[in-house]
Motif scaffolding. Structure first.
Motif, PDB file in Angstrom:
ATOM      1  N   LEU A   1       0.831  -1.206   0.000  1.00 17.69           N
ATOM      2  CA  LEU A   1       0.000   0.000   0.000  1.00 17.69           C
ATOM      3  C   LEU A   1       0.862   1.250   0.000  1.00 17.69           C
ATOM      4  N   ILE A   2       1.917   1.193   0.814  1.00 12.91           N
ATOM      5  CA  ILE A   2       2.820   2.350   0.910  1.00 12.91           C
ATOM      6  C   ILE A   2       3.507   2.586  -0.424  1.00 12.91           C
ATOM      7  N   LEU A   3       3.971   1.507  -1.044  1.00  7.04           N
ATOM      8  CA  LEU A   3       4.669   1.629  -2.326  1.00  7.04           C
ATOM      9  C   LEU A   3       3.758   2.247  -3.380  1.00  7.04           C
ATOM     10  N   GLN A   4       2.492   1.862  -3.311  1.00  9.62           N
ATOM     11  CA  GLN A   4       1.525   2.428  -4.243  1.00  9.62           C
ATOM     12  C   GLN A   4       1.409   3.936  -4.033  1.00  9.62           C
ATOM     13  N   GLY A   5       1.340   4.319  -2.796  1.00 10.63           N
ATOM     14  CA  GLY A   5       1.198   5.733  -2.423  1.00 10.63           C
ATOM     15  C   GLY A   5       2.410   6.531  -2.861  1.00 10.63           C
ATOM     16  N   THR A   6       3.598   6.059  -2.635  1.00  8.29           N
ATOM     17  CA  THR A   6       4.813   6.815  -2.936  1.00  8.29           C
ATOM     18  C   THR A   6       4.970   6.998  -4.446  1.00  8.29           C
ATOM     19  N   SER A   7       4.500   6.050  -5.193  1.00  2.00           N
ATOM     20  CA  SER A   7       4.607   6.147  -6.649  1.00  2.00           C
ATOM     21  C   SER A   7       3.808   7.331  -7.168  1.00  2.00           C
ATOM     22  N   SER A   8       2.615   7.514  -6.576  1.00  2.41           N
ATOM     23  CA  SER A   8       1.779   8.613  -7.032  1.00  2.41           C
ATOM     24  C   SER A   8       2.377   9.940  -6.608  1.00  2.41           C
ATOM     25  N   VAL A   9       2.953  10.028  -5.372  1.00  3.38           N
ATOM     26  CA  VAL A   9       3.580  11.263  -4.902  1.00  3.38           C
ATOM     27  C   VAL A   9       4.776  11.599  -5.776  1.00  3.38           C
ATOM     28  N   ALA A  10       5.592  10.608  -6.103  1.00  4.54           N
ATOM     29  CA  ALA A  10       6.798  10.842  -6.904  1.00  4.54           C
ATOM     30  C   ALA A  10       6.441  11.458  -8.254  1.00  4.54           C
ATOM     31  N   GLY A  11       5.324  11.098  -8.799  1.00  5.89           N
ATOM     32  CA  GLY A  11       4.905  11.615 -10.070  1.00  5.89           C
ATOM     33  C   GLY A  11       4.588  13.101 -10.038  1.00  5.89           C
ATOM     34  N   GLN A  12       4.114  13.548  -8.872  1.00  5.93           N
ATOM     35  CA  GLN A  12       3.714  14.941  -8.751  1.00  5.93           C
ATOM     36  C   GLN A  12       4.868  15.846  -8.338  1.00  5.93           C
ATOM     37  N   SER A  13       5.958  15.292  -7.857  1.00  5.15           N
ATOM     38  CA  SER A  13       7.032  16.096  -7.297  1.00  5.15           C
ATOM     39  C   SER A  13       7.774  16.847  -8.395  1.00  5.15           C
ATOM     40  N   PRO A  14       7.911  18.212  -8.248  1.00  9.42           N
ATOM     41  CA  PRO A  14       8.617  18.974  -9.267  1.00  9.42           C
ATOM     42  C   PRO A  14      10.103  18.797  -9.179  1.00  9.42           C
ATOM     43  N   ALA A  15      10.732  18.668 -10.310  1.00  8.21           N
ATOM     44  CA  ALA A  15      12.189  18.534 -10.290  1.00  8.21           C
ATOM     45  C   ALA A  15      12.808  19.909 -10.143  1.00  8.21           C
ATOM     46  N   ALA A  16      13.987  19.952  -9.449  1.00  9.98           N
ATOM     47  CA  ALA A  16      14.647  21.239  -9.249  1.00  9.98           C
ATOM     48  C   ALA A  16      15.190  21.737 -10.576  1.00  9.98           C
ATOM     49  N   PRO A  17      14.917  22.979 -10.928  1.00  8.91           N
ATOM     50  CA  PRO A  17      15.386  23.480 -12.206  1.00  8.91           C
ATOM     51  C   PRO A  17      16.876  23.805 -12.170  1.00  8.91           C
ATOM     52  N   GLY A  18      17.541  23.462 -13.165  1.00  9.07           N
ATOM     53  CA  GLY A  18      18.955  23.839 -13.255  1.00  9.07           C
ATOM     54  C   GLY A  18      19.878  22.886 -12.555  1.00  9.07           C
ATOM     55  N   LYS A  19      20.244  23.260 -11.385  1.00 11.02           N
ATOM     56  CA  LYS A  19      21.291  22.571 -10.655  1.00 11.02           C
ATOM     57  C   LYS A  19      20.876  21.173 -10.223  1.00 11.02           C
ATOM     58  N   THR A  20      21.799  20.226 -10.496  1.00 10.41           N
ATOM     59  CA  THR A  20      21.523  18.841 -10.068  1.00 10.41           C
ATOM     60  C   THR A  20      22.604  18.314  -9.133  1.00 10.41           C
ATOM     61  N   LYS A  21      23.731  18.974  -9.127  1.00  7.96           N
ATOM     62  CA  LYS A  21      24.795  18.551  -8.232  1.00  7.96           C
ATOM     63  C   LYS A  21      24.848  19.492  -7.033  1.00  7.96           C
ATOM     64  N   TRP A  22      24.777  18.904  -5.883  1.00 10.08           N
ATOM     65  CA  TRP A  22      24.782  19.708  -4.649  1.00 10.08           C
ATOM     66  C   TRP A  22      25.930  19.274  -3.748  1.00 10.08           C
TER      67      TRP A  22
ATOM     68  N   ASP B   1      26.586  23.957  -0.495  1.00 11.64           N
ATOM     69  CA  ASP B   1      25.225  24.434  -0.695  1.00 11.64           C
ATOM     70  C   ASP B   1      24.396  24.328   0.588  1.00 11.64           C
ATOM     71  N   LEU B   2      24.764  23.409   1.396  1.00 11.11           N
ATOM     72  CA  LEU B   2      23.956  23.194   2.628  1.00 11.11           C
ATOM     73  C   LEU B   2      24.805  22.419   3.656  1.00 11.11           C
ATOM     74  N   PHE B   3      24.696  22.866   4.887  1.00  5.72           N
ATOM     75  CA  PHE B   3      25.350  22.140   5.978  1.00  5.72           C
ATOM     76  C   PHE B   3      24.317  21.263   6.682  1.00  5.72           C
ATOM     77  N   VAL B   4      24.768  20.080   7.002  1.00  8.01           N
ATOM     78  CA  VAL B   4      23.932  19.199   7.846  1.00  8.01           C
ATOM     79  C   VAL B   4      24.677  18.986   9.169  1.00  8.01           C
ATOM     80  N   ALA B   5      23.957  19.224  10.269  1.00  4.81           N
ATOM     81  CA  ALA B   5      24.567  19.027  11.600  1.00  4.81           C
ATOM     82  C   ALA B   5      23.947  17.799  12.243  1.00  4.81           C
ATOM     83  N   LEU B   6      24.833  16.874  12.628  1.00  2.38           N
ATOM     84  CA  LEU B   6      24.350  15.680  13.331  1.00  2.38           C
ATOM     85  C   LEU B   6      24.533  15.901  14.837  1.00  2.38           C
ATOM     86  N   GLY B   7      23.447  16.014  15.523  1.00  3.28           N
ATOM     87  CA  GLY B   7      23.513  16.179  16.973  1.00  3.28           C
ATOM     88  C   GLY B   7      23.524  17.636  17.390  1.00  3.28           C
TER      89      GLY B   7
END
Lengths: 500, 332
Positions: B12-33, B91-97
């Motif tokens: 059921l979850i897999l079914q749901g995620t497939s539909s969400v993935a279809g609607q998600s807009p791709a980021a314009p331009g930059k693909t490497k972060w 492009d972005l810092f991630v802090a663990l903890g």
């Protein structure tokens, strides 16, 4: 009792044997029956309880397992549900393969972990079930032990109860046999012995069923026969001796009475003789002395009288008056002595004893008034009697003088007169110094005086002796009573009445 | 575990995620972060969170530019690594903890920062509100409903009244945890929480030994110096000597003497952080407007051996709810 007596010991041993046999059989029967019955009941109860406990264990285990399974499913579902809510599935957008890997990996880990957990939980549950079973069986064991103790106590109580009842019954039976065979015959024998002890020698112990008691009765009865025979002989001899003694005692009594009368007569005679001798000696001595003193005192008195007529000065006159007075008093004393020695002449005439008493009191009235002493005369008309009037006046004067001397100033002296068919009695009672009890017996002896040497005719110790002599000469009595020192005295003159 | 139920749910979850993935807009331009991740220390929580982060970024094809900055518990080292990374372009810092988050937040004000595994970012002064930072930082918290945690402790020890919590001086994580627990205790009035500050973790056993009178249980919070092996063994020894149970809110103590450990799934935290990275970098969402994320699920780790050693019988209710059981003696 016509049947032949049997041995008490034999019967007793027979009873003991029967008691033992019956007791053992009854006890064994009761014990076995109760034991089997209780055991059956106990086993049945134990099985029922065991069945109940096992059912409880199974039910508890089954319900526990079901409950735990239910809890486990609920917990896992809840955890999983919450975890899925926390998973950001959109991250895997377009990458189902990675999502699948991710989920499968988590599920696989979860499966492995849950398998481990399940094994642990199953082990714990198994252990819990074992513990539960152990607890239940421990409880069952405790209950069974307690029930066993109750059964044992019940068995013990039943055996004690039935055994006690049996023993009590046997005891009563033995008691009855003993009472009939031993107590009653012995009681009868005791009564017979007590009766014999009280003198009834005709009583005999009755025959008994008991051989021993019967033997005792026969022996005793034989002995009682002998005692009765001896008793009869003894009584006859005692009666004979008693009659002899009674005769002897009567004779002895008569002899004693004769002897006592003789002794009394002899004592009286001896006293009279002693008194007569004593009075005769006194009279002789008094007569001689009185004659001599009378002559001397007559001369002294005459000379003093003559001198009193010649002297002029008052001192000499007073001295001579004293000599005269003293001489007269001395003459009175010698007169008394002469009267005592001669004895007063007994001249009887018809006399009114009341008048004699009144005249005597009147003579002493001046002396009494001077000392404020009242002489109370309870006058009573007495019948005239024939007696020695002059002698009695001397008697009353002596008694009144003594009363005056004994009394303190300001008191009173009582004179009372009484008359019966045979006597007339005059009582002169003072409230003076009284007479010591030890002197009462000697008060009438010549020259005995309780007073100090004072003036007056009584001072010689002859007043009461003379008075008694006068009274006794006319057949009367003179008695004295006194409560003791300080309690006064009473003199009683009793005169016999004669035909006028 | 009902496997059928789980597979159905999964599908059921897999079914749901497939539909969400279809609607998600791709980021314009930059693909490497270029994403720099600062790890303050190698704690199991941070490692798990890093794993989740990497999985998420990989799924979103953003994992290639990931740089791991391992400070190894050294602040100077951390800053140095951050500066180096920034020079190379981030492009972005991630802090663990919490510690990592505080260091980056204090240092960088423009480049977006995503933190994860921070217990209480508000109390730690990382954000001003749970609703959002209103600046360049966003993230999620390992915030755990402390009421649930305390209930789990009490479930293990029904007679629990006096709970002693130990902490290092100035440790913002444990301080934040304790503050949360105090709030939660309002619903548990019969429970008394006593704090004991351990100035020197090397002598924690001695310090603890002097302060255990009347204590029913010890709570080891997320306090790095105290759950290190040397300190933890002293605590376990001292508590065991006096038969006092140990509870903890850090995974580090699970299977190491703590009877009950309550913790969140740090892998999921990292995964959720990767979603934030995507939202900010790909979807252009302002970090200051993103509410601080919280976990709904938590896990209980139960050590049966530790309980057995102090003769503490744990209820089945607790055992059944455990994510993992330690120290079991299975008799067959």
């Amino acid at each position: 009792m016509s049947s032949k007596p049997t041995s008490m010991a034999q019967r007793f041993y027979l009873f003991l044997f029967l008691f033992f046999v019956v007791g053992v059989v009854a006890w064994g029967f009761l014990a076995v029956r109760t034991s089997v019955e209780e055991q059956r009941r106990g086993t049945s109860s134990f099985l029922a309880e065991s069945r109940e406990h096992v059912s409880q264990i199974l039910a508890s285990t089954a319900s526990g397992q079901a409950r735990l399974m239910d809890q486990a499913v609920q917990q896992l579902s809840a955890n999983l549900e919450r975890e899925f809510e926390d998973i950001p599935f959109d991250v895997f957008e377009g990458r189902d393969d990675l999502l699948l890997d991710f989920l499968v990996e988590r599920l696989e880990k979860g499966r492995l972990r849950n398998e481990e957990n399940s094994q642990v939980i199953a082990g714990l549950f198994r252990q819990e079930s074992i513990d539960l079973g152990r607890r239940e069986f421990d409880a069952l064991e405790s209950a069974q032990t307690a029930a066993g103790e109750v059964l044992a106590k019940s068995l013990q109580r039943d055996l004690l109860l039935w055994g006690g009842a049996f023993l009590a019954g046997i005891g009563v039976l033995i008691g009855l046999v003993f009472h009939r065979g031993v107590v009653l015959p012995l009681s009868a024998a005791t009564q017979v012995i007590e009766s014999m002890g009280a003198g009834d020698l005709a009583q005999r112990i009755p025959e008994s069923e008991s051989e021993e008691i019967n033997k005792l009765a026969l022996t005793f009865n034989k002995m009682a026969d002998e005692i009765a025979s001896q008793h009869r002989n003894l009584e006859e001899r005692v009666e004979q001796k008693t009659a002899e003694l009674r005769d002897s005692l009567s004779e002895q009594k008569r002899t004693n009475e004769t002897l006592r009368a003789t002794v009394d007569q002899l004592e009286s005679t001896q006293a009279q003789l002693v008194e007569s001798e004593k009075m005769a000696a006194l009279g002789t001595m008094a007569k001689g002395m009185a004659h001599e003193f009378n002559n001397i005192l007559g001369g002294i008195s005459g000379l003093a009288e003559d001198l009193a007529q010649d002297v002029e000065d008052e001192d000499s006159k007073q001295a001579l008056a004293v000599i005269q007075k003293t001489s007269r008093r001395a003459l009175v004393i010698t007169e008394n002595l002469l009267r005592f020695s001669r004895g007063t002449p007994h001249s009887k005439s018809q006399v009114d004893l009341g008048e004699v008493v009144e005249q005597s009191a009147a003579l002493l009235e001046p002396e009494a008034s001077k000392r404020r002493i009242e002489i109370k005369l309870k006058q009573r008309s007495l019948s005239p009697i024939v007696t020695d009037g002059r002698g009695l006046q001397q008697v009353f004067l002596n008694l009144l003088i003594n009363a005056l001397h004994a009394s303190e100033d300001g008191v009173f002296i009582e004179i009372e007169m009484m008359e019966t068919e045979q006597h007339q009695t005059v009582s002169i009672r003072d409230h003076g110094r009284g007479i010591p009890q030890g002197d009462l017996a000697r008060i009438f002896e010549p020259f005995f005086s309780t007073k100090a040497q004072e003036d007056g005719p009584g001072g010689t110790g002859l007043g009461l002796s003379v008075a008694r002599g006068i009274v006794e000469k006319i057949g009367g009595t003179l008695a004295v009573k006194s409560g003791g020192v300080g309690l006064g005295s009473e003199f009683l003159v009793q005169i016999p009445k004669e035909e006028s | 575990m009902n496997m059928g139920f789980l597979i159905s749910l999964l599908l059921l979850i897999l079914q749901g995620t497939s539909s969400v993935a279809g609607q998600s807009p791709a980021a314009p331009g930059k693909t490497k972060w270029r994403i720099a991740v600062l790890m303050w220390h190698e704690s199991p929580n941070d490692i798990a969170a890093l794993d989740g982060l990497k999985r998420g970024l990989k799924a979103m094809d953003m994992g290639e530019g990931l740089v791991e900055l391992r400070a190894k518990g050294n602040e100077v080292n951390a800053k140095k690594l951050l500066v180096q990374a920034k020079k190379k372009g981030v492009d972005l810092f991630v802090a663990l903890g919490t510690k990592s988050a505080k260091i980056i937040q204090a240092w960088e004000k423009k480049i977006p920062i995503v933190f994860t595994a921070v217990t209480n970012p508000v109390l730690s002064d990382i954000t001003s509100s749970w609703a959002g930072s209103k600046n360049n930082i966003a993230g999620n918290s390992n915030w755990l409903d402390r009421k649930e945690m305390l209930r789990a402790f009490r479930l293990a020890l029904p007679s629990l009244k006096n709970l002693l919590v130990i902490k290092s001086p100035g440790n913002s994580v444990s301080s934040a945890e304790i503050a949360e627990a105090k709030k939660a205790m309002l619903a548990l009035p019969s429970l008394v929480l006593t704090e004991l500050e351990i100035r020197d973790a090397r002598t924690v056993g001695k310090t603890l030994g002097k302060n255990l009178a009347g204590v029913d249980a010890i709570w080891i919070p997320i306090d790095f110096p105290l759950y290190q092996e040397a300190a933890l063994s002293q605590i376990v020894q001292e508590a065991g000597r006096k038969r006092i149970p140990i509870f903890s809110s850090t995974l580090r103590c699970a299977g190491r003497g703590a009877i009950v450990v309550s913790a969140v799934d740090y892998q999921l935290l990292g995964l959720k952080a990767s979603a934030l990275v995507r939202d900010i970098l790909v979807h252009g969402v302002n970090p200051g407007s993103i509410p601080i994320g919280r976990m709904k699920s938590f896990r209980l780790f139960v050590d049966l051996g530790a309980a057995r050693r102090i003769n503490l019988k744990l209820p089945f209710e607790l055992i059944l709810g455990a994510h993992r059981l330690f120290g079991a003696e299975v008799k067959k």
